[in-house]
Design an enzyme around this catalytic site. Structure first.
Site: not given
Length: 298
Positions: A65, A96, A123, A171, A176-178, A240
């Site tokens: 959902l 999710t 996926r 998940k 978040y990373m992708s 730097k």
């Protein structure tokens, strides 16, 4: 054959439910879209008028959902799953949603005498159609093993994430990373174009370095995660180089917001006395800022 209630027949849920049918399971389906329900009925599912109707007699209930509020309403609202659910059944939330909502839902279901685990998927919708999803299972070992045969009808790989609520956590971090990396990659691509560099050349180079492979699998395992922060590439040198990139971007009119934020992290690590440590030691400074106990290296 397992009797399964499947609640939520959207872009991901519908093909997932279809694969359960193809593997011979008996399916009771519910969705607010009558068309979505009818398409599954045409494939052999039984239509349910309410979530409670779908859950009646089910061995397993799967929710797929849009958000946590809807999951809670479907489970515990009027005509919800818990009105008819057998105490012997297992509820699997594959949505999710917010991980703290997952924790609250699992706790509340336990208090009502019902078993619940989380198993969000990785996926794409193409993988949902092919039955090759990545299943991120969060639950007790007993619940995961009970759910595994059903879950593997929808996926080709199952990761045991480490207990109830841990599936949605991994998940969330993966997404978040992708998602953030997509923005960083966009900045880098635009900077390539602004400087007249062929993007194909950049892709070829980055595909073999930490830029393309990521630090989880390159710089961290041999350094900070082993407690070694002796410099292979010092924090101050990274700072730097980062400042040069930010400066040239500003001069060529390229937005480099991700780079500017990264600069604040490297500056903090340098100010904390880590300037001559390996750049992977950035993790230690960020952990300190988050108030986490140092476990890797001081």
């Amino acid at each position: 054959m397992t009797t399964i209630a499947f609640l939520g027949l959207g872009q991901m849920g519908s093909p997932m439910a279809t694969n359960l049918l193809l593997k011979g399971h008996q399916l009771h389906v519910f969705d607010v879209s009558a068309d979505a329900v009818n398409r599954l009925v045409d494939k052999g599912a039984t239509a349910a008028k309410t979530p409670a109707d779908a859950a009646r007699g089910a061995d397993i209930v799967i929710t797929m959902l849009p958000n946590g509020d809807i999951v809670r309403q479907v489970l515990m609202g009027e005509n919800g799953v818990t009105e008819t659910l057998s105490p012997a059944a297992l509820v699997i939330d594959m949505s999710t949603i917010h991980p703290l909502q997952t924790d609250a839902l699992i706790k509340e279901m336990q208090q009502k005498g019902f078993a619940m685990m989380d198993a969000p998927v990785g996926r794409t919708s193409d993988n949902a159609k092919d039955g090759t999803l990545l299943i991120l299972a969060g639950g007790t070992p007993e619940h995961v093993e009970r759910a595994r045969p059903v879950l593997m009808c929808m996926g080709s790989e199952l990761v045991e994430a480490g207990g109830p609520g841990m599936g949605i956590r991994v998940k969330l971090i993966n997404n978040y990373m992708s998602i953030a990396l997509n923005a960083l990659s966009g900045e880098a691509a635009v900077l390539c174009e602004s400087l007249g560099l062929d993007l194909a050349v950049a892709i070829n180079v980055m595909s073999g370095t930490a830029a393309g492979k990521g630090h989880f699998t390159t710089s961290w395992p041999g350094k900070v995660l082993k407690g070694d922060v002796s410099p292979a590439f010092m924090v101050d040198l990274a700072l730097k180089d980062l400042r040069i990139a930010v400066d040239v971007a500003q001069q060529t009119g390229v937005p480099l917001g991700m780079g500017q934020v990264a600069e604040t992290y490297y500056q903090s690590a340098s100010d904390s006395g880590r300037g001559r440590q390996d750049w992977s030691a950035l993790l230690l400074d960020m952990r300190q800022q988050a108030g986490l106990v140092e476990t890797v290296n001081k």
